[in-house]
Design a protein around this motif. Structure first.
Motif, PDB file in Angstrom:
ATOM      1  N   ILE A 164       0.837  -1.205   0.000  1.00 53.55           N
ATOM      2  CA  ILE A 164       0.000   0.000   0.000  1.00 53.55           C
ATOM      3  C   ILE A 164       0.870   1.253   0.000  1.00 53.55           C
ATOM      4  O   ILE A 164       0.629   2.204  -0.748  1.00 53.55           O
ATOM      5  CB  ILE A 164      -0.939  -0.015   1.215  1.00 53.55           C
ATOM      6  CG1 ILE A 164      -2.014  -1.090   1.028  1.00 53.55           C
ATOM      7  CG2 ILE A 164      -1.582   1.352   1.434  1.00 53.55           C
ATOM      8  CD1 ILE A 164      -2.824  -1.379   2.275  1.00 53.55           C
ATOM      9  N   LEU A 169      -1.509   3.803  -2.140  1.00 52.30           N
ATOM     10  CA  LEU A 169      -2.926   3.460  -2.213  1.00 52.30           C
ATOM     11  C   LEU A 169      -3.677   4.018  -1.003  1.00 52.30           C
ATOM     12  O   LEU A 169      -3.129   4.086   0.097  1.00 52.30           O
ATOM     13  CB  LEU A 169      -3.109   1.947  -2.254  1.00 52.30           C
ATOM     14  CG  LEU A 169      -2.448   1.201  -3.416  1.00 52.30           C
ATOM     15  CD1 LEU A 169      -2.678  -0.295  -3.283  1.00 52.30           C
ATOM     16  CD2 LEU A 169      -2.966   1.710  -4.758  1.00 52.30           C
ATOM     17  N   ASN A 170      -4.920   4.369  -1.208  1.00 48.57           N
ATOM     18  CA  ASN A 170      -5.800   4.797  -0.122  1.00 48.57           C
ATOM     19  C   ASN A 170      -6.664   3.602   0.262  1.00 48.57           C
ATOM     20  O   ASN A 170      -7.750   3.400  -0.267  1.00 48.57           O
ATOM     21  CB  ASN A 170      -6.665   5.972  -0.563  1.00 48.57           C
ATOM     22  CG  ASN A 170      -7.579   6.464   0.561  1.00 48.57           C
ATOM     23  OD1 ASN A 170      -7.337   6.187   1.734  1.00 48.57           O
ATOM     24  ND2 ASN A 170      -8.629   7.173   0.194  1.00 48.57           N
ATOM     25  N   ALA A 171      -6.139   2.777   1.183  1.00 47.48           N
ATOM     26  CA  ALA A 171      -6.776   1.509   1.512  1.00 47.48           C
ATOM     27  C   ALA A 171      -7.405   1.537   2.888  1.00 47.48           C
ATOM     28  O   ALA A 171      -6.936   2.228   3.801  1.00 47.48           O
ATOM     29  CB  ALA A 171      -5.756   0.370   1.438  1.00 47.48           C
ATOM     30  N   VAL A 181      -9.513  -1.112  -1.597  1.00 50.23           N
ATOM     31  CA  VAL A 181      -9.340   0.221  -2.182  1.00 50.23           C
ATOM     32  C   VAL A 181     -10.515   0.469  -3.113  1.00 50.23           C
ATOM     33  O   VAL A 181     -10.773  -0.340  -4.018  1.00 50.23           O
ATOM     34  CB  VAL A 181      -8.023   0.314  -2.985  1.00 50.23           C
ATOM     35  CG1 VAL A 181      -7.907   1.679  -3.665  1.00 50.23           C
ATOM     36  CG2 VAL A 181      -6.828   0.044  -2.088  1.00 50.23           C
ATOM     37  N   ASP A 183     -11.726   2.681  -5.983  1.00 46.12           N
ATOM     38  CA  ASP A 183     -11.416   3.708  -6.988  1.00 46.12           C
ATOM     39  C   ASP A 183     -12.705   4.362  -7.456  1.00 46.12           C
ATOM     40  O   ASP A 183     -12.788   5.587  -7.572  1.00 46.12           O
ATOM     41  CB  ASP A 183     -10.673   3.083  -8.166  1.00 46.12           C
ATOM     42  CG  ASP A 183      -9.309   2.548  -7.773  1.00 46.12           C
ATOM     43  OD1 ASP A 183      -8.670   3.165  -6.889  1.00 46.12           O
ATOM     44  OD2 ASP A 183      -8.882   1.512  -8.323  1.00 46.12           O
TER      45      ASP A 183
END
Length: 277
Positions: A164, A169-171, A181, A183
């Motif tokens: 991540i 990543l915005n997890a 995640v 999107d």
């Protein structure tokens, strides 16, 4: 990896745990048999409310597993007359505790890594009243065990966190250890864990090696017929939504090699939820 007699226990147990298995109740007989064995062998055993007995020779000093942990354990299995029905493994076998008999699911968490002892398991926490291979129905099972390791969860989580970070990543992490995640959240229907869905996807490891090219046009499936990471993860999206699922081994294929997937692997899926059918 060695597949042991023990490792396949749950497949049989779950398929046979129905009303017909309760026709013969061995509880009182098993209780007397276990107590006699404990007395004859001068064991310092503890009894749980389920009827399981356990002996802690060494508690261990490492991590303590839960009922859903992946563990490595060395063991030997025998009856109260000391006849061995499973020579087990001195080097250890690895599996998820949800894949074995109830006596192990309850008993192993009394130990920490490095711990050793004995589990004395009545039939209702093992195979019940049905014969299984060379184990007669109603048998008390005794296991000498040593808990070698509680595995994968911490390692997998570190791998996912690094992936991540490396890929910015915005997890979001769930209680089970799944990361997802979003999107695009999508605007259509939102599935449940029992829905039939059509999903386009691609699967790869944290090193980005593809293990499943998947389908860009989508495949249809029921979310009860896939790995736990999908059952939990797909319902975070609505129809038209897309993103990633980052799945630890406990929610994927566990400790066993599966086709081209090594045991203990983190699985990453790019997914697009096409429809809820």
């Amino acid at each position: 990896m060695k597949y042991s007699f023990l490792a396949i226990i749950t497949v049989f147990f779950m398929s046979c745990s129905n009303d017909s298995d309760k026709l013969i109740d061995y509880s009182a007989q098993n209780e007397a048999e276990i107590q006699a064995y404990i007395a004859e062998n001068d064991l310092d055993a503890q009894r749980t409310s389920s009827g399981l007995y356990y002996v802690i020779n060494e508690e261990g000093t490492g991590k303590r597993p839960t009922a859903t942990s992946v563990i490595t354990v060395s063991y030997k299995g025998y009856y109260t007359d000391k006849t061995i029905f499973d020579p087990g493994s001195t080097t250890g076998v690895t599996f998820n505790l949800q894949q074995v008999i109830k006596g192990w699911i309850e008993g192993i968490p009394f130990f920490k890594e490095g711990g050793s002892g004995i589990l004395l398991i009545p039939a209702h926490l093992a195979y019940g009243s049905k014969d299984y291979q060379k184990v007669p129905g109603g048998s008390v099972l005794i296991f000498e065990i040593k808990l070698l390791a509680v595995e994968f969860s911490a390692t997998n989580d570190a791998q996912i966190v690094k992936y991540i970070s490396d890929n910015q990543l915005n997890a979001t992490k769930t209680e089970s250890g799944l990361y997802y995640v979003i999107d695009e959240a999508g605007t259509g229907k939102q599935p449940t864990s029992t829905s039939n869905v059509t999903v386009a996807y691609k699967g790869y490891f944290t090193n980005k090696t593809v293990f499943d090219p998947g389908s860009s046009t989508g495949i249809s499936l029921n979310l009860q017929q896939v790995i736990k990471g999908w059952t939990e993860g797909i319902p975070y999206f609505k129809e038209g939504g897309s993103g990633k699922l980052l799945i630890p081994a406990t929610l994927g294929y566990g400790s066993y090699n599966y086709n081209s997937i090594p045991g203990g692997s983190v699985l990453i899926f790019d997914i697009k939820l096409i429809s809820v059918n």
